[in-house]
Structure formats: structure tokens, C-alpha cells
Design a protein around this motif. Structure first.
Motif, PDB file in Angstrom:
ATOM      1  N   ARG A  22      12.874  54.242 109.735  1.00 24.36           N
ATOM      2  CA  ARG A  22      11.811  53.853 110.674  1.00 24.36           C
ATOM      3  C   ARG A  22      10.428  54.073 110.085  1.00 24.36           C
ATOM      4  N   GLN A  36      12.453  45.489 110.788  1.00 29.09           N
ATOM      5  CA  GLN A  36      13.554  45.982 111.627  1.00 29.09           C
ATOM      6  C   GLN A  36      13.988  47.311 111.034  1.00 29.09           C
ATOM      7  N   ALA A  37      14.399  48.240 111.888  1.00 28.66           N
ATOM      8  CA  ALA A  37      15.004  49.483 111.409  1.00 28.66           C
ATOM      9  C   ALA A  37      16.144  49.816 112.346  1.00 28.66           C
ATOM     10  N   MET A  38      17.331  49.976 111.788  1.00 35.42           N
ATOM     11  CA  MET A  38      18.453  50.299 112.672  1.00 35.42           C
ATOM     12  C   MET A  38      19.481  51.162 111.958  1.00 35.42           C
ATOM     13  N   TYR A  41      25.437  53.120 114.036  1.00 39.57           N
ATOM     14  CA  TYR A  41      25.906  54.203 114.893  1.00 39.57           C
ATOM     15  C   TYR A  41      27.415  54.325 114.848  1.00 39.57           C
ATOM     16  N   GLY A  42      27.875  55.539 114.666  1.00 40.20           N
ATOM     17  CA  GLY A  42      29.293  55.807 114.801  1.00 40.20           C
ATOM     18  C   GLY A  42      29.425  57.000 115.718  1.00 40.20           C
ATOM     19  N   HIS A  64      20.085  39.360 112.933  1.00 39.34           N
ATOM     20  CA  HIS A  64      20.430  40.664 113.485  1.00 39.34           C
ATOM     21  C   HIS A  64      21.846  41.019 113.056  1.00 39.34           C
ATOM     22  N   ASN A  65      22.010  41.408 111.835  1.00 45.24           N
ATOM     23  CA  ASN A  65      23.321  41.882 111.393  1.00 45.24           C
ATOM     24  C   ASN A  65      23.105  42.997 110.382  1.00 45.24           C
ATOM     25  N   ASN A  66      24.201  43.617 109.981  1.00 50.27           N
ATOM     26  CA  ASN A  66      24.081  44.690 109.007  1.00 50.27           C
ATOM     27  C   ASN A  66      23.627  44.119 107.662  1.00 50.27           C
TER      28      ASN A  66
END
Lengths: 190, 397
Positions: A22, A36-38, A41-42, A64-66
Motif C-alpha cells: 500500500r 491497486q494494492a491488494m 487473503y488466506g 482485477h486479478n492476481n
């Protein structure tokens, strides 16, 4: 989309990779870029390997994908090098930045990174301990990223760190973080 | 003069900002991943005194919707938020909110349903609620999640509509990812959203009235349902008018059906939510090398924009529908069913193929989209040869 830069972060949960993803994105945004920063999540648990992603582009980002084929991979913990294939999908002319005491050739030997991949190493943990007082390598490694790739500007990074930390942390912590950026910027070996 | 702040926001944060700016009277809520950030952020606004909202932390989603129904019937501007099992737990109450014509605004962070347990994004939860009588928006990104949430108040509370609205954003992909967003200043938003002055309310003791009355055989049950259907029909032009108004203020275009390349596209993908941009990105690349491909994305799913969809698909020679929710045992997924019915009514005979993708947050790669456009090249012949399954899974192992 030609100038889209994709960064993948590898760390253990608790080391600040999500914050780093971020920090870099928001620094770029302050310089007028889209981002974008994401995190991926696991099941959150301290010490587990995790990935996070940053995209930076002068144009709006609509995917919007990995990130599967990153331009840059940043590794915050060198014990991951033998556990995770950090080079997976990394572009042939990409850059690998590792927080480690090892040199680039040792990292290349462990990861099997092709010769075309640029490897940079920095002892961000040592820098963090000596500047911030704790082993949180995420701020210094952002400084190393600025130096090695130019994807963000180091002065903008420091400005952003100061702006976002003010009011939340003591002056001492802020000064320590800023010093960590400077030191990593100077000490990163590429 | 409208003032815009650029900020790094997640979809959930932007929804919370929209809620703050609408300054609801009551917000009953139960936190559930991936909606939790909305609740956390809004709770901060309450603690800081930035809203006048009665924040009601309830013990379950069933209670959240029950409390929302009570508050809304009493005449309060009422909002809530949920996801997945939480929405499922609200089930019977969703129908009550709609049947009682209560303009509740709810954000849903679209997420898979158990089992197996999965916290990630798909449309199983919200599309399961498609028949409950709620208006439904699907945001492509955090910015749209913000815009949709603000517009939702105007649509829900419009005297000709008076229906609950669900504004939805894809779990994690949109709810948790940070993006560059634009936040409009509070005054401009307050003027746009306006005040809610209900025509009727339980607390209006001068004009007493009842809600949720008994309507047994011969006693206005069908008439009530017909009234809901008519209100949904009336909602469409209002959704568009409100969208145009917000577009003029924000500078961001609003269309109930977003299109790309359909003017001359022969192969078209129909999609909703966060994968829209992925499809558009692939379509742009393919069009650069002369391939006539297009994208159609539904920003509004209820009321179903049949007219707009048919207009967007009238030139297509082969159509793919991307479904992000299973209808196990159905002939095809929920979006496919709606699109197929719409094409049939419009007399459009292009072949259609249904794809199931992204369930439980499965990654939607650009390769996956490319494969779908490839399939469409031979869809007519493949259908004639009988080699096309009713539903084609993409992105599974």
C-alpha cells in the motif's frame, strides 16, 4: 497499458508486506499515478507465507486479478526463498529484490532466477533494527525498490511516509522510518 | 462548487464513506467477511460524531434485517451491510422488506456460500436473492461501489419506487483492494442525496397506518405483488435519471448496461462486477489486431435491463455469458437464464454459451477470457455438432 508496472510481494504474515504494497501504491498515487494494492487473503496466521500485489500505471487500471507475471518481485524474508518459488511467472527481464545478508549470486543460486533477471539485495532487517528499533523491513525495502527500479521516487516515498505516519506515531518513529528509507536507498546492492 | 478528494480507498471504505455522507438515521448491522471494513469504518464515524446515526450492533443478520425493517417502517433512513451466509440468514426478512415497500439501502460484499467454506468473492449469495424484490446494482470497482451506494438512496426513497436497494461489490477483489478513488465533498453529496421524508410512517400518529398486514385468499396478496412489479418497472427510468444527475456532478458516466465495442462486435461477452475490466482489457487487445469482439456488463441486475441488453446484443453473432453463481441442476447459470430469456423476447437468434467462472474467488485470468473469445469463433458450428455442454466451467483444476 504499456506502462503498467506489476509488483508481487512475498513475506511472512506480520512482516508488513500488505502495508508495503500500500505504501508503494499510495506514494505513486500522490505522484499522479493510478494504482491497486491488494493482499492475497488466506487464513491469517503470524509467520505463514503470504503474497501481496501492487499495480502502478499512468492510466486507469481496469483489470482485477492476481498478478501472475510481475515485473518486480520483492521478498521480505529470505527464509522463504527455499519454501516458495518467488520467481514464478517473473518476467525474464524482471527484477528480484530480497531482504537478506546474502549477495545477488547466492540468491540467484537458491532461486534459480535466470541470468536476465536483475537481482538486488539489501539487509533491510538490520537497517530497520538500527533505525526504527524493530525488525520491520517493509519501509526500508520500499527505499531499495525506489533506487533499483525507479517505479516510485524516493523523495515522494519519504514525503508520503511522513504524511501518513504523522499523528499516528512519535517523531522518533517517523525519523527512524525516514532514516531507514535513506539507508536502504544507499546500501542496496544491485 | 463540487470539490473532489483523491484517496486510496478499498470498496468497503468507499461504501462506508457513502453511508457517512448519506447520514442515515439507523444502521443495524452484524459484521461478516468481507463486509467487515464497512462496519468498522462506519463505527468510527459514529464514535467521532460525524454522523447522527443510531448504530445498532445486533446478534445476527436475521436481527439486522428485522431491525432495519422496523426502523424503516418507523420512517427512518435505514442502511445495513452484509455478505454470504449473512445474506442467506436474512432470507425471509429480505422479502418482508420488499413487500412492505421499505427503502432500505444495503451493501453486499458478494461472497461464496458454504459448503465448502470459502470467504472469497462470487455472486452465489446475491443472485440467490434475485427474486426477493430488491433492486440490485453490481459495481465493477471501488469507485462504482461508492457511486452506486449514493444513487441507491435516491432510487429507493423515490415516491414512485419505495423499494429496498442492494448495492453490491465483489468480495475481496473490490471490497478489500486499494484503488485510486474520488470522494465528493459532503455538501455536494448531501444536496444530491437529499433528506428522506417518508409519505407514510409508523411514527406518524396523526395518520396511523399498518405495515405487513394479513393478506390471505382474496385479500390483496396478488395485488401487492403486482404493485411491487410495477414499482420495479417504474424504477428503471428513475435509476437512469438519478444516474444522469450523478454523472453531471461526478463526471463519471452511468449506464445500466455498460458496453464496449458492441457497435461492430461479432463476438460478445456478457458479465457483471469486477471481471468486467478484465474482459474489456482483453477485448481492447484483440480489437487492436482487428478482431471484432465486445463486452456487455450489467451494472443494474434488478430491474433487469432487458431493453438495453437487447440493444447492446442485437449485432452479435456469438454470445458468451459469464456466470459467477451456480444453479446446480438448472439448465444454465442465473445470468444465462436472464440473458437467454431477454434474447428470445427480442427475437435475437445468435448462439449463446454459458460459462461458470470465478466461484469462491477463483482467479479470473486474462487467458481465461481469451479462451472464451476463442470458443465463440466456432460456437455456431460447435452447437450444431452437439459438442457444447450446457455449462462450461472455466478456471477450475
Amino acid at each position: 497499458m504499456a506502462q503498467l508496472t506489476e509488483i508481487r510481494w512475498h513475506a511472512r504474515a506480520g512482516q508488513g508486506a500488505v502495508t508495503a504494497s500500500r505504501l508503494v501504491a499510495e506514494t505513486a498515487m500522490d505522484d499522479g499515478q493510478y494504482m491497486q494494492a491488494m493482499p492475497e487473503y488466506g487464513a491469517e496466521r503470524q509467520g505463514a507465507p503470504l503474497k501481496a500485489y501492487t499495480r502502478i500505471s499512468p492510466e486507469p487500471i481496469e483489470i482485477h486479478n492476481n498478478i501472475l507475471h510481475p515485473d518486480i518481485v520483492v521478498v521480505l524474508d529470505d527464509t522463504l526463498l527455499e519454501v516458495v518459488n518467488v520467481c514464478e511467472g517473473l518476467k525474464e527481464t524482471g527484477t528480484l529484490i530480497v531482504n537478506t545478508r546474502m549477495d545477488a549470486e547466492e540468491v540467484r543460486a537458491i532461486t534459480g532466477a535466470p541470468a536476465t533477471v536483475k537481482i538486488a539485495t539489501v539487509d533491510a532487517s538490520d537497517i530497520a533494527i538500527n533505525t526504527i528499533g524493530r525488525d520491520i523491513p517493509n519501509t526500508p525495502i520500499a527505499g531499495a525498490l525506489a533506487k533499483v527500479t525507479g517505479v516510485i521516487n524516493v523523495e515522494s516515498l519519504k514525503k508520503y511516509v511522513e504524511k501518513s505516519f504523522t499523528g499516528k506515531f512519535s517523531d522518533k518513529v517517523i525519523a527512524g522510518n525516514l532514516a531507514s528509507v535513506d539507508r536502504a536507498y544507499q546500501e542496496v546492492r544491485a | 462548487m463540487a470539490e473532489v478528494t483523491v484517496l486510496a480507498g478499498s470498496g468497503d471504505q468507499m461504501v462506508a464513506e457513502a453511508f457517512r455522507q448519506a447520514n442515515p438515521d439507523v444502521l443495524p448491522v452484524y459484521p461478516i467477511t468481507p463486509q467487515t471494513i464497512i462496519v468498522e469504518e462506519f463505527d468510527k464515524f459514529v464514535a467521532e460524531g460525524r454522523v447522527h446515526t443510531e448504530f445498532v450492533p445486533v446478534e445476527s443478520e436475521h436481527s439486522a434485517m428485522a431491525a432495519a425493517i422496523g426502523a424503516s417502517a418507523a420512517g427512518a433512513r435505514t442502511v445495513t451491510a452484509t455478505a454470504s451466509q449473512g445474506l442467506a440468514y436474512m432470507w425471509e426478512q429480505l422479502y418482508v422488506a420488499a413487500g412492505m415497500r421499505l427503502p432500505i439501502v444495503m451493501a453486499n460484499a458478494n461472497r461464496a456460500l458454504s459448503a465448502p467454506i470459502n470467504i472469497h468473492g462470487d455472486h452465489s449469495d446475491i443472485l440467490g436473492a434475485r427474486d426477493s424484490g430488491w433492486i440490485m446494482y453490481f459495481a465493477e470497482n471501488a469507485q462504482e461501489a461508492y457511486d452506486d451506494t449514493l444513487m441507491a438512496f435516491r432510487v429507493a426513497e423515490h415516491p414512485d419506487v419505495m423499494l429496498p436497494v442492494a448495492t453490491t461489490l465483489d468480495g475481496f477483489i473490490t471490497s478489500h483492494a486499494l484503488e485510486r478513488c474520488e470522494l465528493m465533498d459532503d455538501e455536494t453529496v448531501a444536496a444530491f442525496v437529499g433528506e428522506y421524508k417518508p409519505e407514510h410512517s409508523l411514527l406518524d400518529t396523526e395518520n396511523p397506518n399498518s405495515y405487513g398486514m394479513f393478506a390471505n385468499l382474496g385479500n390483496f396478496y396478488m395485488e401487492t405483488k403486482l404493485a411491487q412489479r410495477k414499482a420495479m418497472e417504474k424504477a428503471m427510468p428513475i435509476i437512469k435519471a438519478v444516474g444522469e444527475e450523478w454523472e453531471a456532478i461526478s463526471g463519471r458516466p452511468f449506464d445500466v448496461v455498460k458496453t464496449f465495442g458492441v457497435e461492430d462486435a461479432e463476438r460478445v461477452i456478457v458479465v457483471m462486477g469486477s471481471s468486467t475490466g478484465n474482459c474489456r482489457a482483453v477485448a481492447k487487445t484483440l480489437r487492436e489486431v482487428g478482431e471484432k469482439v465486445g463486452v456487455v456488463s450489467l451494472r443494474v441486475f434488478r430491474p433487469f435491463p432487458a431493453e438495453e441488453l437487447a440493444a447492446a446484443l442485437k449485432g452479435a453473432k456469438a454470445i458468451a455469458v459469464m456466470d459467477r453463481a451456480e444453479t446446480v441442476g438448472g439448465e444454465g447459470g442465473p445470468l444465462w437464464q436472464e440473458v437467454s430469456a431477454c434474447l428470445q423476447s427480442a427475437g435475437i437468434t445468435a448462439p449463446v454459451r454459458d460459462y461458470m467462472y470465478g466461484l469462491g474467488g477463483a482467479d479470473v485470468t486474462l487467458e481465461l477470457i481469451n479462451e472464451i473469445y476463442d470458443d465463440l469463433k466456432t460456437l455456431e458450428a460447435d452447437k450444431a455438432a452437439g459438442t457444447v455442454p450446457a455449462v462450461t466451467y472455466k478456471g477450475n483444476r
